[in-house]
Design a protein around this motif. Structure first.
Motif, PDB file in Angstrom:
ATOM      1  N   VAL A  87       0.832  -1.202   0.000  1.00 30.80           N
ATOM      2  CA  VAL A  87       0.000   0.000   0.000  1.00 30.80           C
ATOM      3  C   VAL A  87       0.871   1.259   0.000  1.00 30.80           C
ATOM      4  O   VAL A  87       1.966   1.272   0.558  1.00 30.80           O
ATOM      5  N   LYS A  88       0.357   2.332  -0.622  1.00 34.92           N
ATOM      6  CA  LYS A  88       1.098   3.587  -0.727  1.00 34.92           C
ATOM      7  C   LYS A  88       0.327   4.778  -0.156  1.00 34.92           C
ATOM      8  O   LYS A  88       0.863   5.871  -0.061  1.00 34.92           O
ATOM      9  N   GLY A  89      -0.937   4.582   0.207  1.00 28.71           N
ATOM     10  CA  GLY A  89      -1.775   5.692   0.629  1.00 28.71           C
ATOM     11  C   GLY A  89      -1.507   6.172   2.043  1.00 28.71           C
ATOM     12  O   GLY A  89      -0.952   5.444   2.873  1.00 28.71           O
ATOM     13  N   GLU A  90      -1.935   7.407   2.320  1.00 30.15           N
ATOM     14  CA  GLU A  90      -1.838   7.960   3.675  1.00 30.15           C
ATOM     15  C   GLU A  90      -2.890   7.357   4.591  1.00 30.15           C
ATOM     16  O   GLU A  90      -2.727   7.326   5.814  1.00 30.15           O
ATOM     17  N   LEU A  91      -3.972   6.895   3.993  1.00 29.47           N
ATOM     18  CA  LEU A  91      -5.059   6.247   4.726  1.00 29.47           C
ATOM     19  C   LEU A  91      -5.335   4.928   4.028  1.00 29.47           C
ATOM     20  O   LEU A  91      -5.283   4.847   2.793  1.00 29.47           O
ATOM     21  N   ILE A  92      -5.634   3.882   4.809  1.00 29.58           N
ATOM     22  CA  ILE A  92      -5.830   2.545   4.244  1.00 29.58           C
ATOM     23  C   ILE A  92      -7.192   2.015   4.672  1.00 29.58           C
ATOM     24  O   ILE A  92      -7.471   1.886   5.867  1.00 29.58           O
ATOM     25  N   ILE A  93      -8.029   1.733   3.686  1.00 27.85           N
ATOM     26  CA  ILE A  93      -9.333   1.119   3.933  1.00 27.85           C
ATOM     27  C   ILE A  93      -9.146  -0.385   3.788  1.00 27.85           C
ATOM     28  O   ILE A  93      -8.610  -0.844   2.773  1.00 27.85           O
ATOM     29  N   THR A  94      -9.567  -1.165   4.766  1.00 28.11           N
ATOM     30  CA  THR A  94      -9.370  -2.616   4.685  1.00 28.11           C
ATOM     31  C   THR A  94     -10.696  -3.332   4.448  1.00 28.11           C
ATOM     32  O   THR A  94     -11.749  -2.896   4.903  1.00 28.11           O
ATOM     33  N   ALA A  95     -10.608  -4.443   3.726  1.00 25.17           N
ATOM     34  CA  ALA A  95     -11.804  -5.221   3.408  1.00 25.17           C
ATOM     35  C   ALA A  95     -11.416  -6.675   3.206  1.00 25.17           C
ATOM     36  O   ALA A  95     -10.272  -6.984   2.845  1.00 25.17           O
ATOM     37  N   ALA A  96     -12.369  -7.573   3.434  1.00 28.74           N
ATOM     38  CA  ALA A  96     -12.155  -9.008   3.244  1.00 28.74           C
ATOM     39  C   ALA A  96     -12.862  -9.480   1.985  1.00 28.74           C
ATOM     40  O   ALA A  96     -13.806  -8.842   1.506  1.00 28.74           O
ATOM     41  N   GLY A  97     -12.406 -10.619   1.469  1.00 32.50           N
ATOM     42  CA  GLY A  97     -12.927 -11.127   0.207  1.00 32.50           C
ATOM     43  C   GLY A  97     -14.327 -11.689   0.253  1.00 32.50           C
ATOM     44  O   GLY A  97     -14.859 -12.080  -0.791  1.00 32.50           O
ATOM     45  N   ASP A  98     -14.936 -11.738   1.430  1.00 31.94           N
ATOM     46  CA  ASP A  98     -16.330 -12.200   1.509  1.00 31.94           C
ATOM     47  C   ASP A  98     -17.272 -11.105   2.000  1.00 31.94           C
ATOM     48  O   ASP A  98     -18.447 -11.361   2.259  1.00 31.94           O
ATOM     49  N   ASP A  99     -16.756  -9.879   2.135  1.00 29.44           N
ATOM     50  CA  ASP A  99     -17.586  -8.748   2.562  1.00 29.44           C
ATOM     51  C   ASP A  99     -17.768  -7.766   1.405  1.00 29.44           C
ATOM     52  O   ASP A  99     -17.064  -7.835   0.398  1.00 29.44           O
ATOM     53  N   ILE A 100     -18.699  -6.826   1.571  1.00 27.50           N
ATOM     54  CA  ILE A 100     -18.994  -5.860   0.512  1.00 27.50           C
ATOM     55  C   ILE A 100     -18.939  -4.452   1.098  1.00 27.50           C
ATOM     56  O   ILE A 100     -19.598  -4.170   2.111  1.00 27.50           O
ATOM     57  N   SER A 101     -18.179  -3.574   0.468  1.00 26.87           N
ATOM     58  CA  SER A 101     -18.123  -2.163   0.865  1.00 26.87           C
ATOM     59  C   SER A 101     -19.024  -1.355  -0.066  1.00 26.87           C
ATOM     60  O   SER A 101     -19.009  -1.571  -1.285  1.00 26.87           O
ATOM     61  N   VAL A 102     -19.810  -0.446   0.499  1.00 27.19           N
ATOM     62  CA  VAL A 102     -20.654   0.392  -0.351  1.00 27.19           C
ATOM     63  C   VAL A 102     -19.747   1.324  -1.153  1.00 27.19           C
ATOM     64  O   VAL A 102     -18.628   1.641  -0.739  1.00 27.19           O
ATOM     65  N   PRO A 103     -20.186   1.799  -2.332  1.00 28.82           N
ATOM     66  CA  PRO A 103     -19.330   2.630  -3.192  1.00 28.82           C
ATOM     67  C   PRO A 103     -18.797   3.886  -2.516  1.00 28.82           C
ATOM     68  O   PRO A 103     -17.697   4.346  -2.830  1.00 28.82           O
ATOM     69  N   GLU A 104     -19.540   4.443  -1.577  1.00 29.50           N
ATOM     70  CA  GLU A 104     -19.141   5.688  -0.918  1.00 29.50           C
ATOM     71  C   GLU A 104     -18.279   5.468   0.324  1.00 29.50           C
ATOM     72  O   GLU A 104     -17.974   6.422   1.033  1.00 29.50           O
ATOM     73  N   ARG A 105     -17.886   4.227   0.586  1.00 30.50           N
ATOM     74  CA  ARG A 105     -17.163   3.963   1.837  1.00 30.50           C
ATOM     75  C   ARG A 105     -15.880   4.789   1.945  1.00 30.50           C
ATOM     76  O   ARG A 105     -15.657   5.479   2.949  1.00 30.50           O
ATOM     77  N   THR A 106     -15.027   4.736   0.947  1.00 33.13           N
ATOM     78  CA  THR A 106     -13.748   5.451   1.024  1.00 33.13           C
ATOM     79  C   THR A 106     -13.958   6.951   1.120  1.00 33.13           C
ATOM     80  O   THR A 106     -13.305   7.631   1.928  1.00 33.13           O
ATOM     81  N   GLU A 107     -14.865   7.494   0.336  1.00 38.29           N
ATOM     82  CA  GLU A 107     -15.145   8.935   0.362  1.00 38.29           C
ATOM     83  C   GLU A 107     -15.656   9.364   1.725  1.00 38.29           C
ATOM     84  O   GLU A 107     -15.223  10.393   2.277  1.00 38.29           O
ATOM     85  N   THR A 108     -16.577   8.596   2.305  1.00 40.55           N
ATOM     86  CA  THR A 108     -17.141   8.937   3.606  1.00 40.55           C
ATOM     87  C   THR A 108     -16.091   8.881   4.708  1.00 40.55           C
ATOM     88  O   THR A 108     -16.017   9.769   5.567  1.00 40.55           O
ATOM     89  N   VAL A 109     -15.269   7.836   4.692  1.00 41.06           N
ATOM     90  CA  VAL A 109     -14.208   7.707   5.701  1.00 41.06           C
ATOM     91  C   VAL A 109     -13.208   8.848   5.559  1.00 41.06           C
ATOM     92  O   VAL A 109     -12.768   9.441   6.555  1.00 41.06           O
TER      93      VAL A 109
END
Length: 326
Positions: A87-109
């Motif tokens: 990873v290279k970002g200043e902030l890291i959003i994590t997720a698992a391969g059996d879960d679903i993130s809504v499209p706005e998750r990164t923007e909202t966080v």
């Protein structure tokens, strides 16, 4: 508003049934600039082949990096590799391969993080439980409005209770690994260590937005025999305590007396989670009892012996809630 590079890290292993939804959810994130890292821990099924097929057709704006470990590393080493090498970002959003993130998750966080002056080193969002078949169940939120978690490292670690939210809701700053390095001891429960590290720095931010659909199919979310769960709880607590003891040496920003207190609690937890001796576990309960409420001491006492831990206390006391699914 300055928009830094953020990384979305998707971890997968033997999840061919669910990985397509998880990958498409990652690619659908509305935030930009975004680096998406999809890392497969040596799956034995078609997980990585499905990932490659989806990504090969992707025409969107995000930078996508694929990684496949030649052999299965396990949860801890896999997380370490992604968080310290990929990873290279200043902030890291994590997720698992059996879960679903809504499209706005990164923007909202990101917006919540930016509202704190990028002070928070961990952000926990709300989630909705989901069955293996995809039926949506109860919604869980850590707070009714955005706020910092008013817990301290020692106040949490002296109680045998789960972290406030599961790992599927977690995002963290690059500082969590930049300052402390790899997670060497908590090999099965990295999310607790990330949260404790964040508590020692800029804090843990809670946001009420429901941004993750958590499938109850993973190693932790599946229901298991009570005695197995006792052994798992004991193992996890020992790993987290040992990691905390190691991390405390890098908490130079905290007063000396507080670092000593953290080490005392960590060592007491390691005694409480001793793998063989019930007598040593009782010593751990005793050392923590001077710091705990009667309720917390009761929860700690459940780790003394597997038969005590196996008792369905919540069911006996009528505290078990029935899951509601659509």
């Amino acid at each position: 508003m300055d928009r830094p590079l953020i990384s979305f890290a998707l971890f997968c292993y033997n999840q061919e049934e669910f990985i397509e939804e998880a990958v498409r959810a990652a690619l659908a994130q509305t935030y930009s600039p975004l680096q998406i890292v999809i890392s497969d821990d040596g799956s034995k099924d078609r997980t990585f082949e499905i990932v490659k097929a989806i990504v090969s057709d992707y025409q969107g704006p995000h930078e996508v990096l694929l990684n496949r470990n030649e052999r299965n590393l396990g949860i801890g080493p896999h997380v370490n590799k992604v968080m310290t090498e990929l990873v290279k970002g200043e902030l890291i959003i994590t997720a698992a391969g059996d879960d679903i993130s809504v499209p706005e998750r990164t923007e909202t966080v990101f917006r919540a993080w930016a509202a704190t002056g990028r002070r928070a080193d961990s952000i926990l969002n709300g989630y909705q439980k989901m069955t293996i078949e995809g039926k949506l169940c109860d919604v869980k939120t850590p707070t009714s409005q955005m706020r910092f978690w008013n817990e301290t490292i020692t106040s949490h670690c002296k109680k045998n209770v789960p972290m406030i939210m599961p790992g599927c809701t977690q995002s963290c700053s690059a500082n969590v690994f930049g300052r402390f390095g790899k997670i060497l001891y908590a090999q099965h429960i990295e999310d607790d260590t990330i949260t404790l590290r964040a508590l020692s720095m800029g804090g843990v931010l809670l946001i009420p937005d429901v941004l993750t659909k958590w499938r109850m199919a993973g190693a932790v979310s599946k229901a298991k025999a009570p005695e197995y769960m006792w052994e798992q709880d004991r193992t996890y607590r020992h790993e987290v305590a040992e990691q905390l003891l190691a991390d405390s040496r890098r908490m130079d920003n905290l007063p000396f007396w507080r670092r000593c207190f953290i080490r005392h609690v960590a060592r007491a937890n390691m005694l409480l989670a001793h793998p063989q001796s019930m007598f040593i576990r009782l010593m751990g309960v005793l050392l923590l009892s001077f710091l705990c409420s009667p309720t917390a001491t009761f929860h700690n006492f459940k780790l003394v012996h597997r038969k005590i831990g196996a008792i369905q206390w919540r069911m006996i006391l009528g505290l078990t809630k029935r899951e509601r699914c659509a």
